[in-house]
Write an enzyme that holds these catalytic residues in place. Structure first.
Site, mmCIF file in Angstrom:
data_model
loop_
_atom_site.group_PDB
_atom_site.id
_atom_site.type_symbol
_atom_site.label_atom_id
_atom_site.label_comp_id
_atom_site.label_asym_id
_atom_site.label_seq_id
_atom_site.Cartn_x
_atom_site.Cartn_y
_atom_site.Cartn_z
ATOM 1 C CG HIS A 35 -0.160 0.004 2.530
ATOM 2 N ND1 HIS A 35 0.425 1.139 3.059
ATOM 3 C CD2 HIS A 35 0.122 -0.995 3.395
ATOM 4 C CE1 HIS A 35 1.013 0.842 4.195
ATOM 5 N NE2 HIS A 35 0.858 -0.452 4.420
ATOM 6 C CD GLU A 76 1.985 -5.618 8.323
ATOM 7 O OE1 GLU A 76 2.179 -6.852 8.253
ATOM 8 O OE2 GLU A 76 2.671 -4.766 7.717
#
Length: 248
Positions: free
Chosen positions: A41, A116
């Protein structure tokens, strides 16, 4: 605790992690291979500040939105993907949605297994303060014992490997002969690379980088790693994923 067992890669990526191989953009994908374009990202406010995100939410900052736009512009000119997948965390979804728009794709498919790593009580702290404020969790995070869970509800490195690698192999099984884009996180990319190759480091995992792998029957071949050539006019944090930067 079970360990993550996967096939080893055949590509040396020009002999160095972090080097970008001169690979031509494909016009098609071999029928027995799934080409997965792994994207980290764009930069967030916490990335810039050196603060630990883990599974917490953090917004893309101005640089991050520009990076997402740059990577979308690049991927929009390449072979159209069959699908776009993303972690369910907002920083990944926002990046994926930019890419989907540029690729004229109607949706982004969320995959929670690609979020994550949950790093327990370390989440929300700055990297510079965790050794003093959370010594037990700090030692667990940097331990060589890969099955050690991080205090405060955190995952072990092996748990992260297992869910991340399994998620990609599941995606690959649905897309033989196709290209797909997967937007995820620095810790996830680090874990995938280390689990697959057996290496002790994945090098720098840079924001909005492109990392291309070919999967065929759980056989992994890395084609490019940490390619940020599309960010030349935008810029990026040179230190990469904070976990590796802090450790090395």
């Amino acid at each position: 605790m079970a360990t993550c067992v996967v096939s080893s890669n055949e590509s040396a990526i020009n002999g160095m992690v972090g080097m970008v191989a001169d690979v031509e953009v494909p016009t098609e994908v071999p029928h027995n291979v799934a080409e997965i374009v792994l994207v980290r990202h764009g930069e967030t406010t916490w990335n810039n500040a050196g603060r630990i995100q883990g599974s917490l939410e953090s917004e893309l900052n101005e640089a991050g939105w520009k990076q997402a736009d740059a990577i979308a512009a690049r991927l929009g000119k390449e072979l159209k993907p069959a699908a776009i997948y993303s972690s369910d965390l907002k920083r990944a979804k926002n990046t994926a949605e930019m890419i989907a728009k540029a690729c004229h794709m109607p949706e982004v498919i969320e995959v929670p297994e690609l979020k994550e790593r949950h790093v327990g009580s370390l989440q929300g702290y700055y990297w510079s303060e965790i050794q003093e404020k959370e010594p037990e969790a700090y030692l667990a995070f940097f331990s060589s014992e890969k099955d050690l869970e991080i205090p405060g509800g955190g995952e072990s490195f092996n748990q992260l490997c297992e869910r991340s690698v399994s998620a990609l192999e599941e995606i690959a099984s649905k897309h033989k002969g196709e290209r797909v884009i997967v937007v995820t996180h620095g810790g996830v990319l680090r874990a995938i690379y280390m689990a697959v190759t057996g290496e002790a480091s994945a090098g720098k995992i840079l924001n909005a980088s492109i990392n291309v792998v070919h999967l065929s029957e759980k056989k992994w071949v890395f084609k490019t790693w940490s390619d940020v050539s599309h960010l030349n006019e935008v810029g990026f944090l040179q230190r990469g994923f904070n976990g590796d930067a802090f450790q090395h």
